[in-house]
Enzyme design. Structure first.
Site, PDB file in Angstrom:
ATOM      1  N   PRO A  70       8.607   5.661  -0.608  1.00 46.20           N
ATOM      2  CA  PRO A  70       7.721   4.704   0.068  1.00 46.20           C
ATOM      3  C   PRO A  70       8.239   3.264  -0.004  1.00 46.20           C
ATOM      4  CG  PRO A  70       6.435   6.221  -1.258  1.00 46.20           C
ATOM      5  CD  PRO A  70       7.868   6.478  -1.596  1.00 46.20           C
ATOM      6  N   CYS A  71       8.162   2.582   1.139  1.00 45.33           N
ATOM      7  CA  CYS A  71       8.578   1.180   1.202  1.00 45.33           C
ATOM      8  C   CYS A  71       7.398   0.233   1.044  1.00 45.33           C
ATOM      9  CB  CYS A  71       9.304   0.895   2.520  1.00 45.33           C
ATOM     10  SG  CYS A  71       8.226   1.003   3.980  1.00 45.33           S
ATOM     11  N   THR A  72       6.207   0.783   0.779  1.00 44.06           N
ATOM     12  CA  THR A  72       4.979   0.002   0.787  1.00 44.06           C
ATOM     13  C   THR A  72       5.084  -1.264  -0.052  1.00 44.06           C
ATOM     14  OG1 THR A  72       3.829   2.122   0.931  1.00 44.06           O
ATOM     15  CG2 THR A  72       2.485   0.172   0.496  1.00 44.06           C
ATOM     16  N   LEU A  74       7.894  -2.722  -0.995  1.00 48.51           N
ATOM     17  CA  LEU A  74       9.179  -3.397  -0.809  1.00 48.51           C
ATOM     18  C   LEU A  74       9.295  -4.131   0.516  1.00 48.51           C
ATOM     19  CD1 LEU A  74      11.519  -0.531  -2.094  1.00 48.51           C
ATOM     20  CD2 LEU A  74      10.716  -2.518  -3.385  1.00 48.51           C
ATOM     21  N   SER A  75       8.527  -3.701   1.514  1.00 45.89           N
ATOM     22  CA  SER A  75       8.698  -4.249   2.848  1.00 45.89           C
ATOM     23  C   SER A  75       7.949  -5.556   3.015  1.00 45.89           C
ATOM     24  CB  SER A  75       8.218  -3.249   3.906  1.00 45.89           C
ATOM     25  OG  SER A  75       6.813  -3.124   3.870  1.00 45.89           O
TER      26      SER A  75
END
Length: 395
Positions: A70-72, A74-75
């Protein structure tokens, strides 16, 4: 192969297109029910594990493990809590199961990780530092590269980090063997422009002859697709939102790929599924190079971490080398946005959405492309005085 954080199977589908019968997916792991529904529809005979946190072991004799974690956290569109965040921090379980596989003597040839480029700079690159430290403990040589999905020919400007690691093979021969000067911007058309209607003050995600990156969330709190400006269309149809089938195609999937998760409403899970997916053609390129490695003969520059990480690098042990590469390893024939977009089935941006965007736009200096602001104002006016009929079908 086994796919952790499998989403809707973008990596697995790309590798299957690259390798055909040479690539067999033997296990998938995904926790979100709508994504599980999609995986069950397209990988009906594959073992599906519900939670990476409770995964006790990997199947034996694997050739590759993929993990688009998951990039939640990091993005830029997410919470930016970093690699220790509740969602992105789940990647720690990947290393747990790899260590367990080591203990039973089952050494994995390839590990493929995918995530957002913001991981290279957030918290001075702490996420990438964590990943390569764990890989070093496991004895992997690693390489990574930022790529733009447009290199596969899809009209979606989507930048992602691909990290490939192995104990026995050279990941540079996969990720670095191909390079081009990049996309020829002069070949792009001026008949369609993608942008984020959920922005307006800090950014637009402006994309000529393409859409900006599809996202699983947005600043308005819902997984909203970008809008598209069609300068030559009639008033009321100049600002439209692609249907979800367009989104699937822009990610390289067959249209209808996420239909198994359709709840029959506009704000159902399908756009979030598409926004979180890995572009199929990107994974296909990696798969083709794994089967037929190339030769990397470019210059490697020793690199010492002082903050954010470069856009391409490789490492072995504690040493890191920077590599100068573009984000376009190949240049597949480009599909122009209006060649892919189902304009007749794209709904006009609603008055509420357009008016909110227009209000935000006027507060800053963005959106100055010739004719754009005038057409936004026109769309707001037309939408306020008439009910813009939705196109046939539903989103």
């Amino acid at each position: 192969m086994a796919g952790l954080f499998a989403g809707i199977g973008g990596i697995e589908t790309g590798l299957r297109r690259a390798a055909g019968d040479q690539m067999e997916t033997v296990m998938l792991c995904e926790s979100w029910t709508p994504a599980q529904q999609v995986l069950e529809a397209h990988f009906p005979d594959v073992e599906l594990q519900p939670d990476v946190a409770s995964l006790s072991c990997l199947p034996e004799r694997l050739d590759l493990v993929a993990a688009g974690f998951p990039c939640t956290d990091l993005s830029q569109a997410g919470r930016t809590a970093g690699i220790r965040g509740a969602q992105s921090g789940l990647v720690a379980h990947l290393f747990d199961v790899l260590r367990l596989a080591d203990q039973r003597g089952d050494r994995l040839p390839w590990l493929l990780i995918e995530n957002v480029p913001n991981m290279l700079t957030l918290d001075r690159g702490e996420a990438m530092a964590y990943l390569v430290k764990e890989l070093g403990h496991l004895g992997y040589r690693w390489a990574y590269r930022v790529v733009d999905s447009r290199f596969t020919g899809v009209p979606q400007r989507r930048r992602r980090v691909l990290l490939l690691a192995s104990r026995t093979e050279d990941p540079r021969a996969v990720l670095f063997a191909d390079d081009t000067p990049g996309l020829d911007e002069s070949s792009l058309r001026d008949d369609a422009f993608g942008f984020y209607w959920t922005e307006g003050r800090g950014g637009l995600g402006w994309a000529r002859d393409a859409t900006p990156t599809f996202k699983g969330g947005s600043t308005v709190g819902i997984p909203s697709p970008p809008a598209v400006w069609l300068p030559s269309s009639e008033p009321g149809r100049k600002i439209v939102v692609p249907c979800v089938e367009d989104g699937e195609a822009l990610q390289g999937f067959d249209r209808g790929w996420t239909a198994a998760a359709d709840l029959g409403r506009r704000n159902g899970p399908r756009w979030k599924l598409v926004g979180n997916a890995v572009t199929v053609g990107v994974a296909q390129w990696v798969g083709e190079r794994i089967l037929t490695p190339g030769v990397f003969d470019g210059e490697s520059i020793p690199w010492i971490r002082k903050g954010g990480w470069p856009t391409a690098a490789w490492g072995d042990g504690d040493a890191v080398w920077k590599v100068e590469l573009t984000e376009f390893p190949r240049l597949e024939p480009y599909t122009h946005l209006l060649e892919l977009l189902d304009v007749d089935n794209a709904r006009p941006l609603s008055h509420r959405a357009a008016n909110g965007f227009w209000s935000r736009l006027q507060e800053g200096n963005l959106g100055r492309h010739s004719g754009f602001r005038a057409d936004i104002a026109e769309h707001v006016e037309v939408a306020s005085t008439a009910t813009l009929p939705p196109p046939p079908g539903r989103e």
